[in-house]
Design a protein around this motif. Structure first.
Motif, PDB file in Angstrom:
ATOM      1  N   ARG A   4       1.950  -6.847   1.241  1.00  0.00           N
ATOM      2  CA  ARG A   4       0.944  -6.823   0.174  1.00  0.00           C
ATOM      3  C   ARG A   4       0.891  -8.231  -0.403  1.00  0.00           C
ATOM      4  NH1 ARG A   4      -2.418  -2.439  -0.086  1.00  0.00           N
ATOM      5  NH2 ARG A   4      -1.254  -0.664   0.680  1.00  0.00           N
ATOM      6  N   TYR A   5      -0.290  -8.755  -0.588  1.00  0.00           N
ATOM      7  CA  TYR A   5      -0.414 -10.127  -1.056  1.00  0.00           C
ATOM      8  C   TYR A   5       0.085 -10.286  -2.496  1.00  0.00           C
ATOM      9  CZ  TYR A   5      -2.336 -14.728  -1.987  1.00  0.00           C
ATOM     10  OH  TYR A   5      -2.473 -16.053  -2.313  1.00  0.00           O
ATOM     11  N   ALA A   6      -0.211  -9.356  -3.352  1.00  0.00           N
ATOM     12  CA  ALA A   6       0.148  -9.477  -4.779  1.00  0.00           C
ATOM     13  C   ALA A   6       1.649  -9.319  -5.010  1.00  0.00           C
ATOM     14  CB  ALA A   6      -0.607  -8.441  -5.598  1.00  0.00           C
ATOM     15  N   SER A   7       2.297  -8.404  -4.298  1.00  0.00           N
ATOM     16  CA  SER A   7       3.707  -8.110  -4.580  1.00  0.00           C
ATOM     17  C   SER A   7       4.675  -8.576  -3.488  1.00  0.00           C
ATOM     18  CB  SER A   7       3.886  -6.598  -4.765  1.00  0.00           C
ATOM     19  OG  SER A   7       3.588  -5.931  -3.541  1.00  0.00           O
ATOM     20  N   ASN A   8       4.160  -8.964  -2.348  1.00  0.00           N
ATOM     21  CA  ASN A   8       4.959  -9.398  -1.212  1.00  0.00           C
ATOM     22  C   ASN A   8       5.819  -8.271  -0.623  1.00  0.00           C
ATOM     23  OD1 ASN A   8       5.428 -11.477   0.603  1.00  0.00           O
ATOM     24  ND2 ASN A   8       7.348 -12.047  -0.381  1.00  0.00           N
ATOM     25  N   GLU A   9       5.485  -7.024  -0.934  1.00  0.00           N
ATOM     26  CA  GLU A   9       6.240  -5.902  -0.372  1.00  0.00           C
ATOM     27  C   GLU A   9       5.716  -5.603   1.032  1.00  0.00           C
ATOM     28  OE1 GLU A   9       5.167  -1.516  -1.392  1.00  0.00           O
ATOM     29  OE2 GLU A   9       4.485  -2.715  -3.099  1.00  0.00           O
ATOM     30  N   PRO A  10       6.608  -5.311   1.970  1.00  0.00           N
ATOM     31  CA  PRO A  10       6.188  -5.031   3.340  1.00  0.00           C
ATOM     32  C   PRO A  10       5.295  -3.792   3.417  1.00  0.00           C
ATOM     33  CG  PRO A  10       8.567  -5.336   3.213  1.00  0.00           C
ATOM     34  CD  PRO A  10       8.057  -5.281   1.813  1.00  0.00           C
TER      35      PRO A  10
END
Length: 182
Positions: free
Chosen positions: A71-77
Motif C-alpha cells: 500500500r503506498y500510504a502505509s507501506n504494508e504488504p
C-alpha cells in the motif's frame, strides 16, 4: 645557466608522470578483474512504479521477476492481489507466492534492453494501473562503466595540472632571475 636544463627536464618528467597517472583511470574496454565483475553481477535489474493506492517493485533474476506489492500510504504488504502485466510483446498474470510476493515469468526478462511494463493491480475493491520501464544492461557492453563516469578523466587531468603549478612557478621564477643576472 646549467641548472635550467636540469630543472626543465625534471618538469617534463613530472608532467609525464602526471599524465600517465591521469590516463591510468579505467576507460572503455579496460578490464577490472574478477572483483568488478562480481560487483556488477550482484546488482539485479529493477522496475518500480506507484500510484496513490499501490507501490510495486520488481526485481529480475534468472529470467523471472519477483514482485513486491505494498500500500503506498502505509507501506504494508498487499497479499492476495491479482497482478496482470503487459509489455509490448507479452501479457500474463503474476503468480502469488506463499511469502506474499508475486512471481512473473517471461522469456524476454533476461535480454538486454528497455521494456515498458504496465501492471493492473486488483486488491479487494481497489483497482489501479501502474506503469514503469525495465532497463537491462548488456553484460558484454564495456561502454557502460566508462560512459557513466566521464568526470573521472577530467578530474585526473585537473589534479595533474594543480600538482604541476607550483613546480612551473618555481621554474619560471628561477629562469627570470637568471636572465636578469645576465
Amino acid at each position: 645557466m646549467k641548472r635550467f636544463p636540469i630543472l626543465f627536464f625534471r618538469f617534463l618528467a613530472g608532467l609525464g608522470l602526471a599524465v600517465a597517472a591521469g590516463t591510468g583511470i579505467a576507460s572503455e574496454g579496460h578490464d577490472h578483474g574478477e572483483g568488478a565483475a562480481a560487483a556488477a553481477e550482484t546488482a539485479s535489474p529493477r522496475i518500480s512504479a506507484h500510484s496513490d493506492l499501490f507501490e510495486l517493485l520488481g526485481i529480475v533474476s534468472k529470467g523471472q521477476m519477483l514482485v513486491y506489492l505494498d500500500r503506498y500510504a502505509s507501506n504494508e504488504p498487499v497479499t492476495g492481489a491479482r497482478i496482470e502485466f503487459e509489455t509490448g510483446e507479452a501479457k500474463g498474470i503474476a503468480a502469488p507466492q506463499a511469502d506474499g510476493t508475486y512471481l512473473l515469468k517471461l522469456g524476454t526478462l533476461g535480454k538486454p534492453g528497455d521494456t515498458a511494463f504496465s501492471f493492473t493491480v486488483t486488491a479487494g475493491t481497489d483497482t489501479d494501473l501502474l506503469a514503469g520501464e525495465l532497463s537491462i544492461a548488456d553484460a558484454h557492453d564495456s561502454h557502460g562503466e566508462a560512459g557513466s563516469r566521464p568526470w573521472l578523466r577530467l578530474m585526473a587531468w585537473a589534479m595533474a595540472a594543480v600538482a604541476l603549478i607550483p613546480g612551473a612557478a618555481v621554474l619560471v621564477r628561477r629562469f627570470r632571475a637568471r636572465r636578469a643576472l645576465n
